[in-house]
Scaffold this motif. Structure first.
Motif, mmCIF file in Angstrom:
data_model
loop_
_atom_site.group_PDB
_atom_site.id
_atom_site.type_symbol
_atom_site.label_atom_id
_atom_site.label_comp_id
_atom_site.label_asym_id
_atom_site.label_seq_id
_atom_site.Cartn_x
_atom_site.Cartn_y
_atom_site.Cartn_z
ATOM 1 N N GLU A 57 0.855 -1.187 0.000
ATOM 2 C CA GLU A 57 0.000 0.000 0.000
ATOM 3 C C GLU A 57 0.895 1.241 0.000
ATOM 4 N N GLY A 58 0.652 2.145 -0.961
ATOM 5 C CA GLY A 58 1.476 3.345 -1.004
ATOM 6 C C GLY A 58 1.559 3.907 -2.416
ATOM 7 N N ARG A 59 2.714 4.401 -2.787
ATOM 8 C CA ARG A 59 2.905 5.097 -4.064
ATOM 9 C C ARG A 59 3.653 4.200 -5.055
ATOM 10 N N GLU A 60 3.347 4.381 -6.343
ATOM 11 C CA GLU A 60 4.060 3.620 -7.387
ATOM 12 C C GLU A 60 4.990 4.570 -8.129
ATOM 13 N N VAL A 61 6.275 4.188 -8.169
ATOM 14 C CA VAL A 61 7.326 5.017 -8.763
ATOM 15 C C VAL A 61 8.190 4.124 -9.641
ATOM 16 N N ASN A 62 8.700 4.684 -10.723
ATOM 17 C CA ASN A 62 9.684 3.929 -11.511
ATOM 18 C C ASN A 62 10.874 4.822 -11.829
ATOM 19 N N VAL A 63 11.996 4.179 -12.052
ATOM 20 C CA VAL A 63 13.231 4.888 -12.395
ATOM 21 C C VAL A 63 13.782 4.290 -13.684
ATOM 22 N N ALA A 64 13.913 5.119 -14.707
ATOM 23 C CA ALA A 64 14.541 4.688 -15.962
ATOM 24 C C ALA A 64 16.037 4.928 -15.884
ATOM 25 N N LEU A 65 16.794 4.112 -16.610
ATOM 26 C CA LEU A 65 18.251 4.216 -16.558
ATOM 27 C C LEU A 65 18.823 4.241 -17.964
ATOM 28 N N LEU A 66 19.904 4.997 -18.123
ATOM 29 C CA LEU A 66 20.609 5.105 -19.402
ATOM 30 C C LEU A 66 22.100 4.903 -19.175
ATOM 31 N N PRO B 130 15.383 11.091 -13.507
ATOM 32 C CA PRO B 130 14.508 11.480 -12.393
ATOM 33 C C PRO B 130 13.356 10.479 -12.232
ATOM 34 N N PRO B 131 13.010 10.114 -11.007
ATOM 35 C CA PRO B 131 11.912 9.166 -10.792
ATOM 36 C C PRO B 131 10.586 9.706 -11.345
ATOM 37 N N VAL B 132 9.760 8.785 -11.818
ATOM 38 C CA VAL B 132 8.422 9.110 -12.319
ATOM 39 C C VAL B 132 7.406 8.465 -11.389
ATOM 40 N N GLU B 133 6.450 9.253 -10.905
ATOM 41 C CA GLU B 133 5.389 8.686 -10.081
ATOM 42 C C GLU B 133 4.127 8.534 -10.919
ATOM 43 N N VAL C 159 4.001 11.977 -13.070
ATOM 44 C CA VAL C 159 4.605 13.174 -12.490
ATOM 45 C C VAL C 159 6.119 12.963 -12.442
ATOM 46 N N CYS C 160 6.845 13.892 -13.021
ATOM 47 C CA CYS C 160 8.303 13.795 -13.036
ATOM 48 C C CYS C 160 8.912 15.192 -12.911
ATOM 49 N N PRO C 161 9.855 15.394 -12.017
ATOM 50 C CA PRO C 161 10.320 14.368 -11.074
ATOM 51 C C PRO C 161 9.272 14.059 -10.009
ATOM 52 N N ALA C 162 9.243 12.835 -9.540
ATOM 53 C CA ALA C 162 8.293 12.430 -8.510
ATOM 54 C C ALA C 162 8.494 13.292 -7.257
ATOM 55 N N PRO C 163 7.398 13.690 -6.606
ATOM 56 C CA PRO C 163 7.511 14.540 -5.412
ATOM 57 C C PRO C 163 8.041 13.755 -4.213
ATOM 58 N N LEU C 164 9.326 13.435 -4.279
ATOM 59 C CA LEU C 164 9.995 12.722 -3.197
ATOM 60 C C LEU C 164 11.029 13.642 -2.564
ATOM 61 N N SER C 165 11.393 13.336 -1.340
ATOM 62 C CA SER C 165 12.467 14.092 -0.719
ATOM 63 C C SER C 165 13.769 13.777 -1.431
#
Length: 714
Positions: A194-203, A212-215, A241-247
Motif C-alpha cells: 500500500e502506497g505510491r508507485e514510482v519507476n526509475v529509468a536508466l541510461l 529522475p523518478p516518475v510517479e 509526475v516527473c520528477p516524482a515529489p519525493l524528498s
C-alpha cells in the motif's frame, strides 16, 4: 553508421506457429519516430521485422566489414513472435551473427522476464522486494505466510498481463485460474504494498545514469498500473509526475536501488525499475523492464524529456551509449579523427561510402554495353566521361582515338604517374536480354559485373575518396578506358601502348582472385579464323570426296596433341558453324581456333602446326586461316615494385593479399616490358563471362580502399 531498427508487429514468418504468441507490439508511429530520429542523427536507417528473414535482411544491409571498420548496429525493439523466452530470440540471433545491438543480452532478458528468478536475485543481493509465493496451478496450496491484499500476475509475462489485486482466498483462486487458462503459466503471488508507485529509468553502462523518478498517480480505481491502463482502454487516466515529489533522500534511495538492480541483472544501455513505496517511505522493487518502452507515453521517454533529451536526442543517446560499450569511449571523438593520418582518413571515406559504392555498381551493371552494342557503349562512355569530369580530370586528346580508346588525367598529369586501365564493354553480341543486378551476402550478380563494372566502380570510388581529401588534383593519375575487350583490343591496343609509355606504372582493372589475389602473370592469346570450303554432297551418295564437316571434326580431334602443360600452351576450338544447301551436306565450315601461351616461340611453333594440320585438304577442298587476335602474355618479373608496395599497404590495413597467375589474356600483355604492371586489381569474380557472373562483395570495398591508398603514395 548503418542502423537496422528491428521490431515485431505483423510478421509471423517462422517455420511453425505454436506455443505462447506475443501480444506486445510497437505502434507504427513509434517505429517511424525512432527511424526519423536516427536519420536526423546522421545515420543510415532501415526497419525490419524480427522474423526468420532477419538474418538475410541484415546480411544484405550490413555486409561483412573490414578490419578496423565499425560494423552496423541493430536498434532492438523486438519482443519476439512466440515462446516464453521471446525477448531473447533476436538478441540471441545477433550474438550469433556478430552484430552489435542496443539493449541487454539474451541472458538478461531471460532473468528479467522470469519475475520469480528476478526476485530471488534481488533477495540474494539484499535488495528489498515484496514477499512472494508461486502457485503452479489454481488449486496449488499457498503455504507461505502472506498477508492480504495480494498481487497476482504471470511469472514470465510483461506489460502487466493478468495483473490484479486480490483480497481473499476466493479472489486469489479466480485470479490464478485466469492466468493459468490464458497464459498456461505459473502465477507469481506477492504482497501488495500500500502506497505510491514510482519507476526509475536508466541510461548508459559505465556509469549508469538514473533519470529522475516518475510517479504514477491513480485518481480512481485500483492503485496499480494495469495492461488496460498502458493501452489506454481502462477508461481512466493515470497521471505521470516527473520528477516524482519525493524528498532528496528518497529520490537518491530509489535511484541507487535502480542502479544496483540494473547491475545485478547485467542490463545494458537502458532499462526501467518499478517500485512501490509504502506509507513509511520504504521502497520495494517490483520488477525490472529490460526493454523499457520507447512509446511516446512511456516513462523512459517522459523522464528523458525532463532532463533535456527530446525524442531525437534520446534515441541517438541510446546509439551513443551502445557504441561506447562496444567500441570504446573515443568512438565519437572528433579530435582523434582530425589528427589521424591520411590513410586513416581515406579508410573512413571509403568504408563510410560502402552503400554509395554498391549503388554505383548497380547503376553501371544495369546499363547494357556489349561489345557489338554501339548505342549502349556510347551511353556508358558518356556517363563515365561525365563522372571523370566531375572529379576534375581532363581528356588527353593525344591518347584518345574517340572510337575505341580514351585517356583522362588529373591536374597533376599522367606523366610518371599511375595509369588505370578499365574496359567498358562486356564481351559479347547483342543477343539475349541483359542480366540485371542482384545482391547476396557475399556476392553481387549481373551482366559484366566483374569483367567490366567492378573496375569502373572501384576506380571511381578510389578517385572520389582522394578528391574528398583534397588529394586528387595533386596525384599523378591517368584513366585509360576502352571499348573493344570483346574484340581482343584489336583497335585500342596501340593507344594503350602510347599511354602506358608515359606512365611510371600500370594497374589493369580486370577481376582478381579470391582472398585479395592480384595477377602478375597471364597467358597470351592468338586466335585464328579457319574457313574450309568444299563441294556440296548429297546425303548417302558414294563419293571419294569427304564432306568438309567430317574433315574438320577429324582434324579438330588432333588439336589435343598440341596441348602441353609443361610448355604452358593450350589449343582449343572456340567457335564453329557450318553452311549447307537444303538437304545437302555442309559445303563450308568456319571455326575460331585459340592458342593460349606464355612463350612466343612456342606459340609460333603451334601456329605452324595448325597451318600444317589444315593445309592438307582433301580433293575438292580449300582452306584459309587468318590470325584475328594477337594478345601478348604478361610475364612474371622477380622484382615488381607495385607488388612490394601493395604488400606494405595490405599488411598495414590487414587486407587480404596474394599473387596468382591466369590463363586469360588481358590488356596487361600489351604494356611495354619496362613499365611495371599488375593486373586483376578489380574485385574477385566467379563464373566470369557467363550469365552467373558475380563479383565478391566485400572486395569491392577492399579494392577501392587499396587503390585509394596506393594512389596517394604516402
Amino acid at each position: 553508421m548503418k542502423i537496422a531498427v528491428v521490431y515485431n508487429r505483423e510478421s509471423q514468418a517462422v517455420i511453425n506457429l505454436f506455443g505462447t504468441q506475443n501480444r506486445e507490439k510497437y505502434g507504427l508511429e513509434t517505429i517511424k519516430r525512432i527511424k526519423d530520429g536516427l536519420t536526423a542523427g546522421g545515420h543510415e536507417v532501415k526497419t525490419f521485422e524480427g522474423d526468420k528473414n532477419l538474418i538475410k535482411n541484415l546480411e544484405d544491409f550490413m555486409p561483412s566489414v573490414l578490419s578496423g571498420e565499425r560494423p552496423g548496429l541493430v536498434f532492438n525493439l523486438s519482443y519476439g513472435i512466440q515462446g516464453r523466452g521471446r525477448y531473447m530470440h533476436v538478441p540471441g540471433m545477433l550474438e550469433m551473427l556478430g552484430v552489435p545491438y542496443v539493449g541487454s543480452g539474451p541472458e538478461t532478458h531471460a532473468l528479467a522476464l522470469d519475475k520469480v528468478v528476478t526476485k530471488i536475485l534481488l533477495m540474494q543481493q539484499g535488495l528489498p522486494t515484496p514477499k512472494f509465493a508461486v502457485l503452479n496451478k489454481p488449486d496449488s496450496p499457498l503455504v507461505e505466510n502472506l498477508k492480504y491484499p495480494l498481487i497476482v500476475k504471470p511469472k514470465d509475462e510483461a506489460v502487466s498481463f493478468g495483473l490484479r489485486i486480490v483480497n481473499n482466498e476466493e479472489e486469489l483462486r479466480e485470479g490464478v485460474r485466469v492466468i493459468y487458462e490464458q497464459f498456461n503459466a505459473p502465477t507469481l503471488v506477492e504482497e501488495y504494498i500500500e502506497g505510491r508507485e514510482v519507476n526509475v529509468a536508466l541510461l548508459g553502462n559505465n556509469p549508469v545514469e538514473p533519470l529522475p523518478p516518475v510517479e504514477l498517480v491513480f485518481h480512481n480505481g485500483p492503485k496499480i498500473f494495469t495492461y488496460e491502463d498502458k493501452k489506454n482502454t481502462s477508461g481512466r487516466t493515470v497521471e505521470k509526475v516527473c520528477p516524482a515529489p519525493l524528498s532528496e533522500e528518497e529520490t537518491k534511495r530509489v535511484q541507487d536501488l535502480a542502479v544496483q538492480t540494473f547491475k545485478a541483472l547485467n542490463c545494458y544501455d537502458s532499462a526501467r525499475v518499478d517500485f512501490r513505496i509504502d506509507q513509511d517511505g520504504n521502497p520495494y522493487i517490483l520488477e525490472v523492464n529490460s526493454m523499457a518502452s520507447l512509446g511516446s507515453d512511456g516513462s523512459l521517454v517522459f523522464a528523458a524529456d525532463k532532463i533535456g533529451l527530446d525524442y531525437t536526442k534520446l534515441v541517438n543517446r541510446l546509439i551513443d551509449v551502445t557504441c561506447e560499450r562496444y567500441f570504446g569511449k573515443d568512438f565519437f571523438d572528433e579530435e582523434s579523427h582530425k589528427s589521424s593520418s591520411t590513410a586513416d582518413k581515406l579508410f573512413r571515406r571509403v568504408t563510410q561510402s560502402r552503400s554509395k559504392i554498391e549503388a554505383d555498381l548497380k547503376t553501371w551493371t544495369n546499363m547494357s554495353s556489349r561489345t557489338e552494342d554501339a548505342v549502349g557503349l556510347s551511353s556508358v562512355r558518356k556517363l563515365f566521361e561525365e563522372r571523370l569530369g566531375k572529379l576534375k580530370l581532363d581528356q588527353v586528346d593525344a591518347l584518345t582515338n574517340g572510337r575505341s580508346a580514351w585517356t583522362w588525367e588529373t591536374k597533376a598529369g599522367l606523366t610518371d604517374g599511375t595509369l588505370l586501365v578499365v574496359p567498358i564493354d562486356v564481351p559479347g553480341g547483342r543477343n539475349g536480354f541483359p542480366i540485371p543486378y542482384r545482391r547476396e551476402q557475399e556476392w553481387v550478380f549481373g551482366e559484366g559485373i566483374a569483367s567490366s563494372r567492378g573496375g569502373i566502380a572501384t576506380v571511381l570510388a578510389a578517385l572520389q575518396a582522394l578528391k574528398e581529401e583534397k588529394l586528387l588534383s595533386k596525384t599523378k593519375v591517368g584513366v585509360f578506358f576502352y571499348a573493344d575487350e570483346g574484340r581482343g583490343m584489336r583497335y585500342s591496343s596501340q593507344m594503350l601502348v602510347k599511354a602506358a609509355s608515359r606512365a611510371k606504372q600500370v594497374l589493369v582493372m580486370q577481376p582478381g582472385f579470391a582472398e585479395g589475389k592480384v595477377v602478375d602473370q597471364r597467358r597470351g592469346t592468338k586466335e585464328f579464323q579457319l574457313i574450309i570450303e568444299g563441294d556440296p554432297l548429297r546425303i548417302g551418295k558414294e563419293s571419294k570426296s569427304s564432306d568438309v564437316l567430317s574433315y574438320f571434326i577429324e582434324n579438330a580431334e588432333k588439336l589435343k596433341s598440341l596441348n602441353s602443360r609443361k610448355k604452358k600452351v593450350a589449343v582449343s576450338v572456340q567457335d564453329m558453324k557450318s553452311e549447307r544447301y537444303s538437304v545437302l551436306m555442309p559445303h563450308r565450315v568456319t571455326a575460331t581456333l585459340s592458342v593460349t601461351y606464355l612463350d612466343e616461340t612456342t606459340a609460333t611453333e603451334v601456329e605452324q602446326e595448325l597451318k600444317k594440320l589444315f593445309s592438307g585438304a582433301k580433293s575438292g577442298m580449300k582452306t584459309y586461316m587468318e590470325q584475328v587476335v594477337d594478345r601478348p602474355p604478361l610475364l612474371r618479373k622477380k622484382l615488381n615494385p607495385i607488388i612490394a608496395r601493395l604488400k606494405e599497404w595490405t599488411e598495414a590495413k590487414q587486407l587480404p593479399f596474394g599473387i596468382e597467375s591466369s590463363l586469360l589474356s588481358t590488356a596487361a600483355g600489351v604494356i611495354p616490358s619496362e613499365t611495371p604492371v599488375v593486373c586483376g586489381f578489380s574485385p574477385a569474380s566467379r563464373d566470369l563471362y557467363t550469365p552467373n557472373e558475380a563479383l565478391h562483395r566485400i572486395e569491392l570495398v577492399q579494392r577501392s580502399l587499396l587503390l585509394a591508398l596506393y594512389l596517394q603514395g604516402e
